[in-house]
Scaffold this motif. Structure first.
Motif, short mmCIF file in Angstrom:
data_model
loop_
_atom_site.label_atom_id
_atom_site.label_comp_id
_atom_site.label_asym_id
_atom_site.label_seq_id
_atom_site.Cartn_x
_atom_site.Cartn_y
_atom_site.Cartn_z
N ASN A 634 0.87 -1.13 0.14
CA ASN A 634 -0.01 0.01 -0.21
C ASN A 634 0.84 1.15 -0.09
O ASN A 634 0.52 2.45 -0.76
N HIS A 637 2.04 1.74 -3.28
CA HIS A 637 0.70 2.47 -4.18
C HIS A 637 0.44 3.84 -4.07
O HIS A 637 0.23 4.57 -5.03
N GLN A 638 0.70 4.18 -2.89
CA GLN A 638 0.52 5.89 -2.45
C GLN A 638 1.42 6.52 -3.40
O GLN A 638 1.17 7.74 -4.01
N LEU A 640 3.01 5.86 -5.86
CA LEU A 640 2.66 5.71 -7.49
C LEU A 640 1.53 6.47 -7.86
O LEU A 640 1.63 7.31 -8.79
N ASP A 641 0.50 6.59 -6.92
CA ASP A 641 -0.67 7.53 -7.24
C ASP A 641 -0.19 8.78 -7.29
O ASP A 641 -0.56 9.64 -8.16
N LEU A 642 0.61 9.41 -6.28
CA LEU A 642 1.07 10.78 -6.29
C LEU A 642 1.97 11.07 -7.40
O LEU A 642 1.90 12.15 -7.94
N LEU A 644 1.91 9.53 -10.51
CA LEU A 644 1.24 9.55 -11.92
C LEU A 644 0.46 10.78 -11.81
O LEU A 644 0.17 11.59 -12.85
N ILE A 645 -0.12 11.18 -10.71
CA ILE A 645 -1.18 12.49 -10.86
C ILE A 645 0.04 13.54 -11.08
O ILE A 645 -0.56 14.64 -11.83
#
Length: 661
Positions: A634, A637-638, A640-642, A644-645
């Motif tokens: 997780n 993943h966080q 990765l999210d930040l 990509l955004i």
């Protein structure tokens, strides 16, 4: 949404009639009889309970009435004895060709109403029948027929051994100890054997499919395929969608057409393409299947696989032909999607269903007038009822079903939803003709997978040519109004031509302000149209909000097709507004609409050779590697999210800066 306008519940008075229990039915063994007040957890639970009761007594049942609320939930429904309807007097049409009918106006039925707790409560339980009940008849009703797996296998083995259907079935009868011990008859056995024959692929067929799927998967890991196997591990149904089709769905997956057509006369397997429409109004493939049959179970499997393939993003609207199995499956898999029947499929049945009437031509004209020329639901209902009364068509079952399901196909009932133009003869024909020139009635599965790439290559080329023409060639404007230039600058040529069709109508339209309340102005727009050789005036209401510069036209052409109608444009001119607000420029029809799928590497185009396609594949592989590193962590993943955004925002910002420069 009502499916039975004669239902008392529609008027707010719930039917609570209950016939006294028949003493002879009080003791019926372990099967409980329906009683008013019984509650069930679901619609299916009500049906299963009543079906068990009906089988024990010796009658068949079917859904009859239903009411669906604005939220899409069933508010109440009815189930009745299949002998409930009024017998059709066909002898008036064909006096020398009498037909069999089981209808006898039986009153037996149950009705269930949705309660606040989400359960269904029986509000009606009529137990008395107007015909004899013979429990041993139950095995003859279609609702009770089934073939268990061991028996299916025996039928298939005998068929493969060359034993004819009659002898094959007779051997099962002897082994079971008589016809009464079976839950199916010879016709059911024959149907099952025919379905199984479809699954026995010819030499090279299974291998060709496997090789094609492998080749596509190697070319692009986003290729999706699914194979449905029967109990014995044999291929029953197929579904696949290549990477481009999945990309296309992201851009144009709001409205989908689904139809089945037969691929081969050797295997008789229904070919089932999912078809959308692009910004040029051209058909685009969104995946397809090969099916062993066309029942609800098969369609549920296919729709679920397709939905999974499309990242669990269902379409907003789906159009099919008038198929009950498809309708059942759509209710299960796409409960929130608006479902309508193809108008062309229905209207082409008029000769078959009505030619026997002496006044056929007049009936056809009245029917077409009611369907095509009614602006509102009330206007349609009035025209329809007048037609039924004038030609004494009350006993025509086909028309009765069409009227009860009018919310699924009548333009006046469906035009509040965007259908991207997918309601015309052209769209219906193109669904079936998507692979015309490459696939025909004699095509084998092996030939099909060989021709599949060629068919898609042709479609891609047509889209690319249309893109080129829209970028490099412009149609002359018909008027001097600025909004025509506005549409021409942003819309594809095909959609701009649709706008010009509306502009031509301006010559025959006149707007009149009839009421003004605050910011809302009400206009009546009159249009002169030619019907046959006579001129006729039609009137449409348009509401204009002066503070928001918003319009609402009664014809709902903009909501239905995404094209401003002549009535709305006439009001703009009346108010000296020559520039269309951005809200009426539909991005779906723009020539510069973002389409990521154009740079996806495929086996059927040479687009993979260009830089964009290579970059797309490069970044796709890189993202796959990142996802593999992140695994199920997780924290990663966080990150990765930040990341990509941030990348997405930077790319968009750079794109905007480039556009300004």
């Amino acid at each position: 949404m009502d499916i039975d306008s004669n239902n008392p519940s529609i008027n707010g008075t719930e039917e609570v009639e209950e016939v006294e229990n028949n003493p002879s039915l009080n003791e019926i063994g372990e099967v409980e009889q329906p009683k008013k007040g019984m509650c069930f957890n679901s619609k299916q639970e009500v049906y299963s309970f009543y079906a068990k009761y009906a089988k024990h007594l010796g009658f068949a049942i079917a859904y009859r009435t239903q009411n669906i609320g604005q939220d899409g939930k069933v508010k109440y429904f009815g189930i009745e004895c299949t002998r409930a309807r009024k017998r059709t007097k066909r002898s008036e049409v064909h006096p020398l060709e009498p037909s069999l009918s089981s209808f006898i106006e039986c009153k037996a039925k149950v009705r269930a109403t949705l309660q606040k707790d989400g359960r269904f409560k029986l509000t009606t339980a009529v137990l008395e029948h107007t015909h004899d009940l013979i429990p041993t008849d139950s095995r003859h009703f279609a609702m009770n027929k089934r073939i268990v797996t061991p028996v299916k296998r025996r039928l298939e083995i005998n068929d493969e051994a060359g034993i004819g259907v009659a002898k094959n079935f007779h051997s099962i009868v002897v082994e079971a100890g008589g016809y009464e011990a079976l839950t199916f008859d010879e016709r059911d056995a024959r149907n099952h054997i025919e379905i199984m024959r479809r699954l026995r692929l010819g030499v090279g067929d299974a291998e060709s499919i496997a090789l094609y799927f492998h080749r596509m998967q190697q070319q692009n890991s986003n290729f999706y395929s699914a194979i449905d196997l029967d109990e014995d591990g044999r291929m029953r149904n197929l579904f696949w969608a290549d990477a481009r089709s999945r990309g296309v769905y992201k851009a144009f997956g709001d409205v989908v057409s689904f139809d089945t057509t037969y691929l081969t006369n050797k295997y008789d397997m229904p070919f089932a393409p999912f078809v959308g429409v692009n910004h040029h109004g051209q058909s685009i493939l969104l995946g397809c299947g090969l099916l062993s049959n066309e029942n609800t179970e098969t369609f549920v499997w296919l729709f679920k696989e397709w939905l999974s393939c499309m990242s669990d993003a269902p379409p907003k609207a789906i159009i099919t032909d008038q198929c009950k199995a498809m309708q059942n499956a759509i209710e299960v898999v796409f409960p929130q999607a608006r479902h309508r029947w193809c108008l062309w499929h229905i209207m082409k049945k008029i000769p078959e269903k009505l030619r026997g009437y002496a006044q056929y031509e007049s009936i056809k004209f009245a029917l077409q007038n009611a369907v095509y020329d009614s602006f509102t639901k009330d206007e349609f209902d009035e025209e329809w009822q007048a037609m039924i009364a004038k030609f004494n068509l009350h006993d025509n079952d086909w028309l009765g079903v069409l009227y009860s399901e009018r919310h699924r196909w009548i333009p006046a009932y469906v035009k509040d939803v965007f259908w991207a133009g997918m309601s015309t003869t052209q769209r219906s024909e193109s669904m079936n003709a998507f692979f015309d020139g490459y696939v025909n009635s004699k095509t084998t599965l092996k030939q099909f997978v060989e021709q599949y790439d060629n068919a898609l290559r042709s479609k891609v080329e047509k889209e690319m040519k249309a893109d080129f023409k829209s970028r490099n060639k412009l149609y002359d404007c018909l008027t001097m109004y600025e909004f025509e230039k506005q549409f021409r600058a942003v819309y594809t040529n095909a959609k701009f031509k649709e706008v010009q069709v509306e502009l031509k109508r301006l010559l025959y339209c006149r707007a009149n302000l009839v009421k003004e309340e605050g910011a809302i102005c009400t206009y009546h727009v009159k249009e002169a149209i030619l019907v046959g050789e006579k001129m006729k005036t039609v009137e449409c209401v348009v509401y204009f909000n002066t503070s928001e510069c918003e319009m609402q036209c009664m014809c709902q052409w903009f909501e239905f097709r995404g094209i401003m109608c002549a009535y709305a444009i006439t009001v703009l001119l009346e108010r000296c507004i020559y520039h269309v607000p951005d809200k009426y420029i539909v991005s779906r029809w723009r020539k510069d609409i973002e389409r990521g799928y154009t740079c996806i590497l495929t086996t059927y185009t040479k687009a993979g050779a260009v830089v964009n396609a290579k970059l797309h594949d490069k970044y796709h592989k890189m993202l796959d590697e990142i996802l593999e590193i992140a695994a199920n962590d997780n924290g990663k993943h966080q990150v990765l999210d930040l990341g990509l955004i941030e990348i997405k925002d930077r790319v968009r910002k750079d794109q905007s800066s480039s556009a300004i420069r």
